[in-house]
Design a protein around this motif. Sequence first.
Motif, PDB file in Angstrom:
ATOM      1  N   GLU A   1      -7.604  51.803   8.509  1.00 39.04           N
ATOM      2  CA  GLU A   1      -7.245  50.628   9.205  1.00 39.04           C
ATOM      3  C   GLU A   1      -7.169  49.837   8.363  1.00 39.04           C
ATOM      4  O   GLU A   1      -5.997  49.198   7.942  1.00 39.04           O
ATOM      5  N   SER A   2      -8.155  49.790   7.044  1.00 37.16           N
ATOM      6  CA  SER A   2      -8.287  48.546   5.931  1.00 37.16           C
ATOM      7  C   SER A   2      -7.098  49.179   5.092  1.00 37.16           C
ATOM      8  O   SER A   2      -6.564  48.449   4.944  1.00 37.16           O
ATOM      9  N   ARG A   3      -6.905  50.667   4.862  1.00 35.38           N
ATOM     10  CA  ARG A   3      -6.219  51.137   4.280  1.00 35.38           C
ATOM     11  C   ARG A   3      -4.447  50.630   4.670  1.00 35.38           C
ATOM     12  O   ARG A   3      -3.537  50.624   3.102  1.00 35.38           O
ATOM     13  N   LEU A   4      -4.312  51.134   5.609  1.00 39.13           N
ATOM     14  CA  LEU A   4      -2.612  50.897   6.410  1.00 39.13           C
ATOM     15  C   LEU A   4      -2.557  49.098   6.432  1.00 39.13           C
ATOM     16  O   LEU A   4      -1.176  49.011   5.575  1.00 39.13           O
ATOM     17  N   GLU A   5      -3.398  48.364   6.714  1.00 40.25           N
ATOM     18  CA  GLU A   5      -2.982  46.904   6.285  1.00 40.25           C
ATOM     19  C   GLU A   5      -3.186  46.548   4.976  1.00 40.25           C
ATOM     20  O   GLU A   5      -1.895  45.247   4.371  1.00 40.25           O
ATOM     21  N   LYS A   6      -4.107  47.386   4.224  1.00 38.79           N
ATOM     22  CA  LYS A   6      -3.271  47.090   2.875  1.00 38.79           C
ATOM     23  C   LYS A   6      -1.996  47.352   2.203  1.00 38.79           C
ATOM     24  O   LYS A   6      -1.605  46.449   1.214  1.00 38.79           O
ATOM     25  N   TYR A   7      -1.936  48.516   2.477  1.00 37.94           N
ATOM     26  CA  TYR A   7      -0.471  49.307   2.465  1.00 37.94           C
ATOM     27  C   TYR A   7       0.975  48.464   3.039  1.00 37.94           C
ATOM     28  O   TYR A   7       1.601  48.086   2.106  1.00 37.94           O
ATOM     29  N   ALA A   8       0.069  48.196   4.434  1.00 32.36           N
ATOM     30  CA  ALA A   8       1.563  47.017   4.685  1.00 32.36           C
ATOM     31  C   ALA A   8       1.768  45.854   4.888  1.00 32.36           C
ATOM     32  O   ALA A   8       2.895  45.236   3.325  1.00 32.36           O
TER      33      ALA A   8
END
Length: 238
Positions: A226-233
């Motif tokens: 979740e953190s990784r994909l939020e950061k990517y977005a």
Amino acid sequence: MEHCELYFGDCYNYIKTMEDHSVDLLLCDPPYNIAPYSTGNIYLPGRAPVNNDIADWDKVNINPEDFADEFVRVLKPKGNIFVFVSYNMIGRWHEVFDSRFDTFQFFIWHKTNPMPKIFKNGFLNSCEMIICMWNKGHAWNFTKQNEMHNFFQCPICMRPERISDPKHPAQKPVKLLKHLVAIASQPGDLVFDPFMGTGSTGEAALSLGRRFAGCEIDKRYFCAAESRLEKYALQQDK
């Protein structure tokens, strides 16, 4: 996150909520169940011991039959299924899925930097297998002949890409996943990973303009994904 839906919990519960024929590419890396084959630690000079008993979650028996009906139901008629498997599981997946699709093939990932065998007492574990299933008329994006090889070569996941907290022993490189997503789906398609781990497939899908749905039953991995994909977005919005 736009174009992204993440579910914390058992993927078997989530998939039952998905609409019929809603998934364009089902790409997943379920547990290999290799822990029972462990013969204990292998001690190597200058590094931590290695062992096939990689995690408690790998001891959970994965039965392909439990997923067959739902995988087929949610997949679009022109969709593709790619599943990472180990030598001990490929026969079970073939037995369950071969009769359900027009084509059941395999794809090889060759790791250019596999774990070494200091004592030179056997082959390096430099290849992993991905089973591929589709029906006639399925979607492909091949642009040249060498993309049609059932073989892809790249390193295993290393820093800084590899997540260290929590460390996932089976994290796959985004480079490999992007190759699979690119040849087996179209921009705007839905990529579904029911065993998403730390979210590598999600990053690959979003980076190529696909939508993503992912499930993870381990709270630590789910939060990391979740953190990784939020950061990517957020990075893409800048």
